[in-house]
Enzyme design. Sequence first.
Site, PDB file in Angstrom:
ATOM      1  CB  CYS A 115      -0.931   0.014   1.210  1.00  0.00           C
ATOM      2  SG  CYS A 115      -2.097  -1.342   1.207  1.00  0.00           S
ATOM      3  CG  HIS A 243      -2.938   3.486   2.107  1.00  0.00           C
ATOM      4  ND1 HIS A 243      -3.550   3.095   0.940  1.00  0.00           N
ATOM      5  CD2 HIS A 243      -3.024   2.423   2.961  1.00  0.00           C
ATOM      6  CE1 HIS A 243      -3.969   1.849   1.085  1.00  0.00           C
ATOM      7  NE2 HIS A 243      -3.675   1.425   2.300  1.00  0.00           N
ATOM      8  CG  ASN A 273      -6.783  -0.413   1.359  1.00  0.00           C
ATOM      9  OD1 ASN A 273      -6.035  -0.154   0.421  1.00  0.00           O
ATOM     10  ND2 ASN A 273      -6.328  -0.782   2.538  1.00  0.00           N
TER      11      ASN A 273
HETATM   12  O1  UT7 Z   1      -3.868  -1.035   3.643  1.00  0.00           O
HETATM   13  C1  UT7 Z   1      -2.891  -1.895   4.167  1.00  0.00           C
HETATM   14  C2  UT7 Z   1      -2.698  -1.643   5.601  1.00  0.00           C
HETATM   15  N1  UT7 Z   1      -3.830  -2.136   6.341  1.00  0.00           N
HETATM   16  C3  UT7 Z   1      -4.422  -1.386   7.267  1.00  0.00           C
HETATM   17  O2  UT7 Z   1      -4.049  -0.266   7.456  1.00  0.00           O
HETATM   18  C4  UT7 Z   1      -5.529  -2.027   8.077  1.00  0.00           C
HETATM   19  C5  UT7 Z   1      -5.624  -1.445   9.438  1.00  0.00           C
HETATM   20  N2  UT7 Z   1      -6.633  -2.121  10.243  1.00  0.00           N
HETATM   21  C6  UT7 Z   1      -7.964  -1.878  10.118  1.00  0.00           C
HETATM   22  O3  UT7 Z   1      -8.380  -1.090   9.299  1.00  0.00           O
HETATM   23  C7  UT7 Z   1      -8.887  -2.559  11.092  1.00  0.00           C
HETATM   24  O4  UT7 Z   1      -8.138  -3.295  12.030  1.00  0.00           O
HETATM   25  C8  UT7 Z   1      -9.915  -3.511  10.431  1.00  0.00           C
HETATM   26  C9  UT7 Z   1     -10.950  -2.695   9.678  1.00  0.00           C
HETATM   27  C10 UT7 Z   1      -9.202  -4.456   9.474  1.00  0.00           C
HETATM   28  C11 UT7 Z   1     -10.654  -4.334  11.464  1.00  0.00           C
HETATM   29  O5  UT7 Z   1     -11.276  -3.483  12.429  1.00  0.00           O
HETATM   30  P1  UT7 Z   1     -11.105  -3.780  13.976  1.00  0.00           P
HETATM   31  O6  UT7 Z   1     -11.921  -2.795  14.687  1.00  0.00           O
HETATM   32  O7  UT7 Z   1      -9.649  -3.827  14.268  1.00  0.00           O
HETATM   33  O8  UT7 Z   1     -11.793  -5.182  14.125  1.00  0.00           O
HETATM   34  P2  UT7 Z   1     -11.196  -6.561  14.622  1.00  0.00           P
HETATM   35  O9  UT7 Z   1     -10.384  -7.213  13.551  1.00  0.00           O
HETATM   36  O10 UT7 Z   1     -10.546  -6.389  15.953  1.00  0.00           O
HETATM   37  O11 UT7 Z   1     -12.530  -7.374  14.813  1.00  0.00           O
HETATM   38  C12 UT7 Z   1     -13.521  -6.981  15.785  1.00  0.00           C
HETATM   39  C13 UT7 Z   1     -14.742  -7.885  15.627  1.00  0.00           C
HETATM   40  C14 UT7 Z   1     -14.390  -9.366  15.580  1.00  0.00           C
HETATM   41  O12 UT7 Z   1     -15.399 -10.055  16.273  1.00  0.00           O
HETATM   42  P3  UT7 Z   1     -15.181 -10.568  17.789  1.00  0.00           P
HETATM   43  O13 UT7 Z   1     -13.959 -11.449  17.735  1.00  0.00           O
HETATM   44  O14 UT7 Z   1     -14.952  -9.302  18.580  1.00  0.00           O
HETATM   45  O15 UT7 Z   1     -16.434 -11.283  18.078  1.00  0.00           O
HETATM   46  C15 UT7 Z   1     -14.449  -9.690  14.123  1.00  0.00           C
HETATM   47  O16 UT7 Z   1     -14.759 -11.052  13.896  1.00  0.00           O
HETATM   48  O17 UT7 Z   1     -15.390  -7.586  14.387  1.00  0.00           O
HETATM   49  C16 UT7 Z   1     -15.584  -8.811  13.668  1.00  0.00           C
HETATM   50  N3  UT7 Z   1     -15.551  -8.516  12.254  1.00  0.00           N
HETATM   51  C17 UT7 Z   1     -16.639  -8.200  11.524  1.00  0.00           C
HETATM   52  N4  UT7 Z   1     -17.928  -8.080  11.873  1.00  0.00           N
HETATM   53  C18 UT7 Z   1     -18.813  -7.738  10.901  1.00  0.00           C
HETATM   54  C19 UT7 Z   1     -14.470  -8.485  11.418  1.00  0.00           C
HETATM   55  N5  UT7 Z   1     -14.846  -8.164  10.167  1.00  0.00           N
HETATM   56  C20 UT7 Z   1     -16.195  -7.986  10.209  1.00  0.00           C
HETATM   57  C21 UT7 Z   1     -17.157  -7.640   9.254  1.00  0.00           C
HETATM   58  N6  UT7 Z   1     -18.434  -7.521   9.645  1.00  0.00           N
HETATM   59  N7  UT7 Z   1     -16.827  -7.408   7.958  1.00  0.00           N
END
Ligand code: UT7
Length: 314
Positions: A115, A243, A273
């Site tokens: 990215c 980004h 993204n």
């Molecule tokens: O571009 C390359 C560089 N990448 C980045 O900069 C990515 C940076 N990270 C992020 O943008 C965020 O971490 C994400 C958007 C990827 C994820 O958000 P988060 O708030 O960190 O969520 P998480 O991965 O900690 O997940 C929280 C909860 C989980 O459920 P439990 O374990 O708390 O029950 C996930 O299973 O959200 C759940 N979850 C979803 N729920 C509904 C994960 N994806 C989804 C979804 N819909 N699409």
Amino acid sequence: MSNAAGKIIGVGRALGSRVVTNHDLAEVLDTDEAWVVERTGIKERHFADDDEDCATLAASASKAALAHAGIQADTIDLIVCATSTAPESMPSVACLVGEAIGAAGVGAFDVSAACTGYAYAASVAHSMLKSGAARRVLLIGADAMTRVVDQKDRSTAVIFADGAGAVVLDGGSGESGFVDHILGADGRMAPLGRAGHPGTENKLYQNGREVFKFAARIFPEMVEKLLARNNVSPEEVQYVIPHQANARIIHAAMRKMEVPEGSVVVNLDRFGNTSAGSIPISYPDIFGSFEPGRYVVTVGFGFGLTWAANLYRI
Ligand code: UT7
């Protein structure tokens, strides 16, 4: 000041043909509109059709940038493309773009920094112009992320999308152009995010939380460092183009920076993204309002982990 090189004289973008909303994804994945908007800021994104890929998007964006600049492809003497999703390992996307636009015979190569690719490639293009090795560069950021994402993995399928942006950079020295860059990488953090080549079963994985924390820290740090070492005040910055990974990363960084309100460009609500595409995709919306003498800061971060920022004088 006349130490700038690579004035932007044309901008263009191309997005995957298929617009996919959060509602569309909620029909095939265990997700919902509220989660995606609240946690990422994304409302819709573009996916490539079967007859499109990273190289066709890069070529379309390039044609748009050349038309916008009002120049012929044979006046380009170098093509640099940032990408991590070339349809094949060889040839490079830059070579395919050269063929598509009718600029065969000139130097053409890809830059791989996930990215962060566009911000890396901009520094390379700037160096080539400054050294006199090139006089007019076609600089592209392009990725077809759907080709490396598991569309059944809700944690990544809702985020990544397909698109390309291209800019035409002109001239080895002048009032307007790139001025300075920060480049960084730390392979010890490679396990935080990786993906195989398009067409393989090795799909994209990321430790979202750790990448998020890193990005929210490094983004404002780079902006502050770049401005300070060039004696540019935050008020002189017209645009910061980050980004487009997550609206929460961008807002966290905005709280730490002193740049003018409204200067930070956000378009991930429309485009998601698009990895190396996300920064140059932004130019067509803002280029027409560029104010000479002010600055644009472009900020990349991503797998590797990699990070980079560019200072551009309008
Ligand atoms: O571009 C390359 C560089 N990448 C980045 O900069 C990515 C940076 N990270 C992020 O943008 C965020 O971490 C994400 C958007 C990827 C994820 O958000 P988060 O708030 O960190 O969520 P998480 O991965 O900690 O997940 C929280 C909860 C989980 O459920 P439990 O374990 O708390 O029950 C996930 O299973 O959200 C759940 N979850 C979803 N729920 C509904 C994960 N994806 C989804 C979804 N819909 N699409």
